[in-house]
Design an enzyme around this catalytic site. Structure first.
Site, PDB file in Angstrom:
ATOM      1  N   GLN A 127      -4.783  -1.433   9.436  1.00 37.65           N
ATOM      2  CA  GLN A 127      -4.544  -2.666   8.759  1.00 37.65           C
ATOM      3  C   GLN A 127      -5.107  -3.712  10.049  1.00 37.65           C
ATOM      4  O   GLN A 127      -4.964  -3.971  11.053  1.00 37.65           O
ATOM      5  CB  GLN A 127      -3.204  -2.988   8.711  1.00 37.65           C
ATOM      6  CG  GLN A 127      -2.876  -4.297   7.843  1.00 37.65           C
ATOM      7  CD  GLN A 127      -3.253  -4.575   6.544  1.00 37.65           C
ATOM      8  OE1 GLN A 127      -3.368  -3.544   5.662  1.00 37.65           O
ATOM      9  NE2 GLN A 127      -4.042  -5.657   6.095  1.00 37.65           N
TER      10      GLN A 127
ATOM     11  N   ASP B  29     -10.988   2.608   3.621  1.00 33.55           N
ATOM     12  CA  ASP B  29     -11.105   1.185   3.709  1.00 33.55           C
ATOM     13  C   ASP B  29     -12.927   0.865   3.766  1.00 33.55           C
ATOM     14  O   ASP B  29     -13.335  -0.353   3.578  1.00 33.55           O
ATOM     15  CB  ASP B  29     -10.801   0.383   5.044  1.00 33.55           C
ATOM     16  CG  ASP B  29      -9.794  -0.911   4.665  1.00 33.55           C
ATOM     17  OD1 ASP B  29      -9.571  -0.972   3.373  1.00 33.55           O
ATOM     18  OD2 ASP B  29      -9.444  -1.464   5.735  1.00 33.55           O
TER      19      ASP B  29
ATOM     20  N   LYS C 165       0.982  -1.223  -0.090  1.00 35.21           N
ATOM     21  CA  LYS C 165      -0.037  -0.082  -0.064  1.00 35.21           C
ATOM     22  C   LYS C 165       1.031   1.107   0.109  1.00 35.21           C
ATOM     23  O   LYS C 165       0.620   2.247  -0.983  1.00 35.21           O
ATOM     24  CB  LYS C 165      -0.866  -0.159   1.225  1.00 35.21           C
ATOM     25  CG  LYS C 165      -2.079  -1.025   1.125  1.00 35.21           C
ATOM     26  CD  LYS C 165      -2.623  -1.250   2.245  1.00 35.21           C
ATOM     27  CE  LYS C 165      -3.648  -2.514   2.101  1.00 35.21           C
ATOM     28  NZ  LYS C 165      -4.393  -3.261   3.163  1.00 35.21           N
TER      29      LYS C 165
END
Ligand code: NDP
Length: 301
Positions: A103, A126, A59
């Site tokens: 994460q 997200d 990422k």
């Protein structure tokens, strides 16, 4: 016996992900040139989970390659809830950061739901904040989860207009199954959501023009569950031992999907391979979501 070659069209995630990343990079360049705005992504990793470290590295690298401002916060495994919430609050207030991604999974002692809830919905790239889930369910603009959006891009590229198609999504998780079902509904498909309590799952799957597998069970969906000519999106990522007994004995593993690819690719009209399909889209869509968040926060859309 010789193996049969797949007759289905392979939906190549690599090609579409590269194309999307190139488009995002162009948009970033334009925002920087025309508005002095550099989209910024902050990724937070707690602990040393090896898979998470690989995802976080990718990422960071892809956001930098797209010309974005990119920050990775690596926190020790024993970080406590208050410290993590303080970091999220700082990132929420940071004008250089437009997207925040924590994460998952977090170490067990941390409250994942509380951490996700602390992220500003407008920076929640997200798409996991309940406000964004509500916006998606209500058909309002928001930030939506990356893997589901990536799956929709692959479907549109393969089929064009999805209106009126019968879609079956196997899996109802908040992360994948539910948002994909919502997006298919927004695209005017007739949607069935199947799960572990669904009766006669093979028959339900056989109704699908579009079959999305998001189950987490290796090769569960067999060839004879698929309607001839259907489009199959395999979201599953499962590690299994190699078929070759020598490699398996050496403890080597490979990645397979939730669909039995060899069988399914003889029946489907088009299918995503695993690896090489949906998984590659996820990071590209994360970059796109960060640009969208930056544009909205700057009042440009
Ligand atoms: P979850 O475990 O959260 O959800 C699995 C879903 O599958 C549940 O709704 C469950 O039903 C359903 N299910 C389980 N067993 C069966 C069964 N025998 N028959 C029918 N339905 C069943 O997984 P996720 O949604 O998070 O992930 C799904 C897969 O996608 C995994 O392989 C994961 O690794 C992969 N994934 C891939 C990503 C990518 O980038 N490509 C990103 C995220 C996930 P119930 O609700 O009834 O328990």
């Amino acid at each position: 016996m010789a193996e049969l070659a797949p007759t289905a069209e392979l939906i190549d995630g690599k090609v579409y992900a590269e194309r999307l990343r190139a488009r995002v990079a162009e948009e970033v360049a334009q925002l920087r040139r025309d508005h002095g705005l550099q989209p910024g992504l902050a990724v937070v990793l707690v602990g040393e989970d090896p898979a998470s470290q690989i995802y976080v590295k990718s990422k960071g690298e892809h956001s930098l390659a797209a010309g974005m401002h990119s920050v990775t916060h690596r926190l020790p495994h024993d970080t406590d809830q208050d410290e993590l919430l303080k970091l999220v609050a700082d990132l929420n207030a940071d004008p250089l950061i437009h997207g925040i991604l924590v994460q998952l999974p977090l170490p067990k002692h941390l409250d994942e739901k509380a951490v996700l809830a602390a992220i500003s919905p407008d920076k929640d790239v997200d798409g996991l904040h309940v406000v964004n889930a509500g916006r998606l369910a209500s058909g309002l603009p928001g930030l939506y989860p990356c893997t589901p959006l990536g799956s929709m891009i692959l479907l549109r590229e393969t089929l064009g207009d999805l209106t009126g198609k019968r879609a079956v999504v196997v899996g109802r998780s908040v992360l994948v199954g539910r948002p994909i079902a919502q997006l298919l509904l927004q695209a005017d498909c007739t949607v069935t959501i199947a799960h572990s309590r669904t009766k006669d799952l093979p028959a339900v799957c056989r109704e699908a023009d579009i079959l999305v597998a998001a189950v987490g069970r290796p090769r569960m969906i067999r060839g004879d569950w698929i309607k001839p000519g259907a489009t199959v999106i395999d979201v599953g990522i499962n590690r299994v031992p190699f078929d070759d007994p020598q490699k398996a004995a050496a403890g080597r593993t490979k990645v397979v999907g939730d669909v039995h690819f060899k069988e399914a690719s003889q029946v489907a009209g088009a299918i995503t391979p695993v690896p090489g399909g949906v998984g590659l889209m996820t990071v590209a869509v994360l970059l796109q979501n960060t640009v969208t968040a930056a544009r909205r926060l700057a009042g440009l859309e």
